[in-house]
Write an enzyme that holds these catalytic residues in place. Sequence first.
Site: not given
Length: 644
Positions: A432, A45, A337, A408, A284
């Site tokens: 996202e 944005g 992940r 997440h 992280s």
Amino acid sequence: MILDSKIPEGSLAEKWTKHKFNVKLVNPANKRKYDVIVVGTGLAGASAAASLAELGYNVKAFCFQDSPRRAHSIAAQGGINAAKNYQNDGDSVYRLFYDTIKGGDYRAREGNVYRLAEVSVNIIDQCVAQGVPFAREYGGLLANRSFGGAQVSRTFYARGQTGQQLLLGAYSALSRQVANGKVKLYPRTEMMDVVLVDGKARGIVTRNLITGAVESHSAHAVLLCTGGYGNVFFLSTNAMGSNVTAAWRAHKKGALMANPCFTQIHPTCIPVSGDHQSKLTLMSESLRNDGRVWVPATKETAEKLRKGQIKANDIKEEDRDYFLERKYPSFGNLVPRDVASRNAKYVCDEGRGVNETGEAVFLDFRDAIIRDGKNVIEAKYGNLFDMYQQITGEDPYKVPMMIYPAVHYTMGGLWVDYNLMTNVPGLYALGEANFSDHGANRLGASALMQGLADGYFVIPYTVGDYLAQIPSTKIPTDHPDFLKVEKEVKDRIQKLLSIKGEKTIDFFHKKLGKIMWDYCGMARNEEGLKKAKAMIKELKKEFWSNVKVLGENEELNQSLEKAHRVADFLELGELMVDDALNRNESCGGHFREEYQTPEGEALRDDENFAYVAAWKYLGEGQEEELVKEPLKFENVKLTQRSYK
């Protein structure tokens, strides 16, 4: 309904270059006649608002936080990918494209992903020019580290605060345009609905979070940059305010919601410690560069550990199972992940979890500290180690960290074409909030890359193409279509305030989150999903008859804010379950237990499910309609994903 993804013709490497030449342009003098609304001021944005204002458009930017700097992008830790090949280790735009397609388990569009890889190289230059303090090598070149799902080092970082530093860069560009009078900022303002005039998005209706005032704002195009919907699970790594409302209201006005069941479970989160928690803290993924993931080799040793009879450092090397290194020798701890998360779940399900709850594995820096020295590890990850110690009371320089997977990122989102426009003309989704670039699993350090690519380098071209084809006439906010949506918003507020039930909003949110985690989380199956759907329907009915919303509208009312968001989560949760139930295969973060290889890996069905599942809202209480966008693979071969 036929979906046109508007992917340009021609070879992969030329698509974006040709498309930029073919889009229609708005001449500089005419740009000031057009208004653009940007909802959300995170990386997507803020970068979009700053870039469009710099070009000359009049921008209105909205965020529900007290400052754009509070957007959830600030929480990103490990880094941002770009195919610069500074390490000279074999990286290229094509390799980043290939790793991203493969990492997403072949459920993303080739055209979009290649463009993302292509513009990634410009993002780093843009951010350096804004003063983002990336880590540097001894000789002054920008440093890189490795991330999951890649065998090259392409992740640029600023210690463990990359998201914060990138957001401050975008915020400074945004602030400059605010000072120039080209961006009008509306903080503490929540978008409640989108307004369509003659089928085109022409504005939004908002609620002022301080006064409760419901207001309309008109524009020629609306950009939704409102992040993901991970908080549908209640416990997630997302900020407490992160929600699906803007995207969901757009969905109910006709925008398709694509692949909603594709949820990313992050493998390195601080484990849940009890019922008192309202969110989870991320450690992280960059820590997997130097930290080694392990559990005790036997259940008996794990049992002793959980009872406090022995400590982690007492366990000999031969009694440890470095399970990721054992199962995936070529990627080791740097598998993607979804693979790392599933394997952590497997060893804990076997009874080898290492904390009191049995739901944790170790992330151990002992060998890295011996090899490189404590000061090197501190320089790379110092703030993450400090954060871990503050939360858990344990010093990760001396004892292994404990981690466990948690919700997440969400790969699903509003369906968009190559121009980032939804199927509603004039309504765009960036970052996202859209579904476009990550398929069924996002590689680490690619969220920041996508948010900035969309905002700085894609939308300035594509929104101009749309605006060049519509008149610059403004629509007043007393137009009947605006008044109608304003009334709908006010009626909904009154409906929530008038229920005056007995149960708190958090009661419903926690209950929904547990249903979603248990049946539509790390693993799903048909029986569980059908059970979840019935439970959510029941919970939704109870919410609308027995929720207690405190206070009034004409004031700062966080209870009312939350009620709106949870009402939307309840509807979204049901659609996520439908989507997971419809997809009879396993891919990336969507793991259906019925569809797995003998080794427990995801088993895709390319013949029947190589498509984007886009859902169309048909009205209150009706099942949504599935619209399929077939995925074509002309440049990569569909193979069973392997990181062994």
